[in-house]
Design a protein around this motif. Structure first.
Motif, mmCIF file in Angstrom:
data_model
loop_
_atom_site.group_PDB
_atom_site.id
_atom_site.type_symbol
_atom_site.label_atom_id
_atom_site.label_comp_id
_atom_site.label_asym_id
_atom_site.label_seq_id
_atom_site.Cartn_x
_atom_site.Cartn_y
_atom_site.Cartn_z
ATOM 1 N N SER A 196 0.854 -1.190 0.000
ATOM 2 C CA SER A 196 0.000 0.000 0.000
ATOM 3 C C SER A 196 0.890 1.240 0.000
ATOM 4 C CB SER A 196 -0.894 0.012 1.240
ATOM 5 O OG SER A 196 -1.476 1.289 1.427
ATOM 6 N N ILE A 197 0.637 2.133 -0.950
ATOM 7 C CA ILE A 197 1.363 3.395 -1.038
ATOM 8 C C ILE A 197 0.374 4.544 -0.869
ATOM 9 C CG2 ILE A 197 2.762 4.914 -2.488
ATOM 10 C CD1 ILE A 197 4.259 2.408 -1.649
ATOM 11 N N ASP A 198 0.657 5.413 0.094
ATOM 12 C CA ASP A 198 -0.170 6.587 0.360
ATOM 13 C C ASP A 198 0.676 7.823 0.082
ATOM 14 O OD1 ASP A 198 -2.120 8.331 1.284
ATOM 15 O OD2 ASP A 198 -2.442 7.264 3.163
ATOM 16 N N THR A 199 0.193 8.729 -0.773
ATOM 17 C CA THR A 199 0.932 9.938 -1.099
ATOM 18 C C THR A 199 0.069 11.163 -0.840
ATOM 19 O OG1 THR A 199 0.246 9.983 -3.424
ATOM 20 C CG2 THR A 199 2.238 8.757 -2.910
ATOM 21 N N GLY A 200 0.736 12.239 -0.427
ATOM 22 C CA GLY A 200 0.048 13.506 -0.215
ATOM 23 C C GLY A 200 0.921 14.658 -0.649
ATOM 24 N N ALA A 201 0.315 15.676 -1.245
ATOM 25 C CA ALA A 201 1.053 16.848 -1.703
ATOM 26 C C ALA A 201 0.304 18.114 -1.337
ATOM 27 C CB ALA A 201 1.260 16.783 -3.216
ATOM 28 N N ILE A 202 1.073 19.160 -1.056
ATOM 29 C CA ILE A 202 0.510 20.477 -0.772
ATOM 30 C C ILE A 202 0.889 21.423 -1.903
ATOM 31 C CG2 ILE A 202 0.451 22.429 0.832
ATOM 32 C CD1 ILE A 202 1.391 20.451 3.026
ATOM 33 N N VAL A 203 -0.101 22.106 -2.462
ATOM 34 C CA VAL A 203 0.123 23.112 -3.501
ATOM 35 C C VAL A 203 -0.697 24.348 -3.126
ATOM 36 C CG1 VAL A 203 -0.088 23.706 -5.934
ATOM 37 C CG2 VAL A 203 0.507 21.360 -5.284
ATOM 38 N N ASP A 204 -0.010 25.476 -2.989
ATOM 39 C CA ASP A 204 -0.667 26.746 -2.622
ATOM 40 C C ASP A 204 -1.504 26.612 -1.349
ATOM 41 O OD1 ASP A 204 0.443 28.049 -4.834
ATOM 42 O OD2 ASP A 204 -1.245 27.482 -6.131
ATOM 43 N N GLY A 205 -1.015 25.800 -0.431
ATOM 44 C CA GLY A 205 -1.674 25.654 0.861
ATOM 45 C C GLY A 205 -2.773 24.614 0.922
ATOM 46 N N ASN A 212 -4.084 10.599 -1.564
ATOM 47 C CA ASN A 212 -4.628 9.393 -2.202
ATOM 48 C C ASN A 212 -3.739 8.194 -1.944
ATOM 49 O OD1 ASN A 212 -3.736 9.948 -5.771
ATOM 50 N ND2 ASN A 212 -2.486 10.082 -3.941
ATOM 51 N N ALA A 213 -4.273 7.006 -2.194
ATOM 52 C CA ALA A 213 -3.532 5.773 -1.939
ATOM 53 C C ALA A 213 -3.939 4.689 -2.924
ATOM 54 C CB ALA A 213 -3.774 5.288 -0.507
ATOM 55 N N GLU A 214 -3.028 3.747 -3.107
ATOM 56 C CA GLU A 214 -3.256 2.619 -4.008
ATOM 57 C C GLU A 214 -2.502 1.425 -3.438
ATOM 58 O OE1 GLU A 214 -5.020 1.855 -8.016
ATOM 59 O OE2 GLU A 214 -4.882 3.744 -6.910
ATOM 60 N N VAL A 230 -15.342 18.522 1.150
ATOM 61 C CA VAL A 230 -14.279 17.756 0.495
ATOM 62 C C VAL A 230 -13.808 16.705 1.479
ATOM 63 C CG1 VAL A 230 -12.029 17.813 -0.636
ATOM 64 C CG2 VAL A 230 -13.584 19.752 -0.881
ATOM 65 N N ILE A 231 -13.833 15.450 1.043
ATOM 66 C CA ILE A 231 -13.487 14.333 1.930
ATOM 67 C C ILE A 231 -12.548 13.362 1.227
ATOM 68 C CG2 ILE A 231 -15.610 14.457 3.304
ATOM 69 C CD1 ILE A 231 -16.778 12.209 1.615
ATOM 70 N N ALA A 232 -11.765 12.661 2.030
ATOM 71 C CA ALA A 232 -10.947 11.563 1.538
ATOM 72 C C ALA A 232 -11.646 10.261 1.903
ATOM 73 C CB ALA A 232 -9.554 11.606 2.153
ATOM 74 N N ILE A 233 -11.999 9.487 0.897
ATOM 75 C CA ILE A 233 -12.642 8.186 1.103
ATOM 76 C C ILE A 233 -11.568 7.119 0.954
ATOM 77 C CG2 ILE A 233 -14.320 6.551 0.144
ATOM 78 C CD1 ILE A 233 -16.066 8.925 -0.618
ATOM 79 N N GLU A 234 -11.351 6.321 2.000
ATOM 80 C CA GLU A 234 -10.229 5.375 1.961
ATOM 81 C C GLU A 234 -10.506 4.068 2.708
ATOM 82 O OE1 GLU A 234 -6.643 6.546 4.048
ATOM 83 O OE2 GLU A 234 -7.625 8.297 4.901
ATOM 84 N N HIS A 291 -5.550 -1.095 0.721
ATOM 85 C CA HIS A 291 -5.944 0.275 1.075
ATOM 86 C C HIS A 291 -5.990 1.106 -0.204
ATOM 87 C CE1 HIS A 291 -4.330 4.324 2.861
ATOM 88 N NE2 HIS A 291 -5.653 4.348 2.824
ATOM 89 N N PHE A 292 -7.121 1.733 -0.466
ATOM 90 C CA PHE A 292 -7.272 2.637 -1.602
ATOM 91 C C PHE A 292 -7.894 3.937 -1.121
ATOM 92 C CE2 PHE A 292 -6.928 -1.479 -3.595
ATOM 93 C CZ PHE A 292 -6.260 -1.238 -4.797
ATOM 94 N N GLU A 293 -7.541 5.044 -1.771
ATOM 95 C CA GLU A 293 -8.031 6.350 -1.311
ATOM 96 C C GLU A 293 -8.082 7.345 -2.470
ATOM 97 O OE1 GLU A 293 -6.836 9.735 2.041
ATOM 98 O OE2 GLU A 293 -5.324 8.303 1.342
#
Length: 255
Positions: free
Chosen positions: A100-109, A114-116, A205-209, A238-240
Motif C-alpha cells: 500500500s502506497i499513500d501519497t500527499g502533496a501540498i500546492v498553494d496551501g 490518495n492511496a493505491e 471535500v473528503i478523503a474516502i479510503e 488500502h485505496f483512497e
C-alpha cells in the motif's frame, strides 16, 4: 471563503475546490511514479525518494513529511502492514508482496491525499481478489457521495462490497475531511447504516479510503509508533481518493 458548519465541517467554495485540483493532481502523479517503480529488489526508501522528487520538482510540498513527526514523504505498507509504514532502505520488495502506497502533496496551501495498493510481480489470486474488492468498495462509497446523502450511506456501500467478497473492514481507521489541513472533520467511516451520520453538503471535500483484510480485522501499532499491522499476519489493502461533493455529484480531485 470557507464556511464552517456547527459540526466543524468546512464548506469550500467552487473556486477553492478548483484550487484543490492542483494538489490532488500532484498527489496522484506522485502515486503513479511510485507505482511505475514497483518491482522486486526495490527498497521502499527508493520509492519514497522518487515521490519526493516528483512533488518538489513540480513546486509542491510533501504533505506527510513532518506531519505529526512522520519522517517520510510516502507511507509504504507491505503485506500485513495496513497503513503508515515508514519507508526504509532495509525493506526490499519481493515477488508477491502486497504494498500500500499513500501519497500527499501540498500546492498553494491546499492538500491532496490518495492511496493505491499494488502486488509486486506475481499476482496471487487471493491477493488480487482482496485488492479488487477494496478498490470496488472505494468506488461504491464514492458513488454515494451526493448532496443530501449521509456518511452512513458511504460507509455502508463500502462495507457491503468488502464483506460480500468475504473480506473484513478495518474499523479503527477511516477517511476524513481535507482542505488546508490534512485531516479535518468529519471522520469518514468504512462501515455504517444508510441514512445515518453526517449529512453531505455541496462544498464538502473528503478523503474516502477503505482498508480491508483477508483475515481478522484486529490490528495493532508496531514499536515505531506508526506502522499498523494485522494481528494475524494476513495481508491488507488500502485505496483512497480525495472527493469534492458538488451539486452534480462526487468530483475526484486526485486524478
Amino acid at each position: 471563503m470557507k464556511r464552517f458548519r456547527r459540526d466543524g465541517v468546512k464548506i469550500k467554495s467552487p473556486a477553492q475546490i478548483d484550487a484543490m485540483k492542483a494538489a490532488g493532481h500532484l498527489s496522484a502523479q506522485a502515486l503513479e511514479v511510485v507505482g511505475s517503480l514497483m518491482r522486486p529488489g526495490v527498497s521502499t526508501a527508493e520509492l519514497d525518494a522518487a515521490a519526493e522528487k516528483c512533488i518538489v520538482e513540480a513546486g509542491g510540498t510533501p504533505a506527510f513529511k513532518g506531519y505529526g513527526g512522520f519522517p517520510a514523504t510516502i507511507c509504504a505498507s507491505v503485506n500485513d502492514m495496513v497503513v503508515h509504514g515508514i519507508p526504509s532502505p532495509d525493506v526490499i520488495l519481493e515477488d508477491g508482496d502486497v504494498v500500500s502506497i499513500d501519497t500527499g502533496a501540498i500546492v498553494d496551501g491546499w492538500v491532496g491525499d490518495n492511496a493505491e495498493t499494488f502486488v509486486v510481480g506475481t499476482h496471487d489470486k487471493q491477493h488480487q481478489d482482496l485488492l479488487s474488492a477494496t478498490l470496488a468498495a472505494m468506488w461504491a462509497g464514492i458513488d454515494q457521495a451526493f448532496p443530501g446523502n449521509h456518511l452512513g450511506d458511504v460507509g455502508h456501500a463500502i462495507q457491503k462490497v468488502i464483506e460480500d467478497a468475504g473480506f473484513s473492514v478495518i474499523r479503527e481507521y477511516s477517511g476524513h475531511g481535507i482542505g488546508r489541513r490534512m485531516h479535518e472533520p468529519p471522520n469518514v467511516l468504512n462501515y455504517g447504516v444508510p441514512g445515518q451520520g453526517v449529512k453531505l453538503e455541496e462544498g464538502m471535500v473528503i478523503a474516502i479510503e477503505p482498508m480491508a483484510v483477508s483475515g481478522s480485522p484486529r490490528v495493532r501499532t508496531i514499536s515505531d509508533g506508526w506502522g499498523v499491522v494485522t494481528c494475524d499476519g494476513k495481508p491488507a489493502a488500502h485505496f483512497e481518493r480525495t472527493i469534492a461533493i458538488t451539486k452534480d455529484g462526487p468530483l475526484v480531485l486526485t486524478k
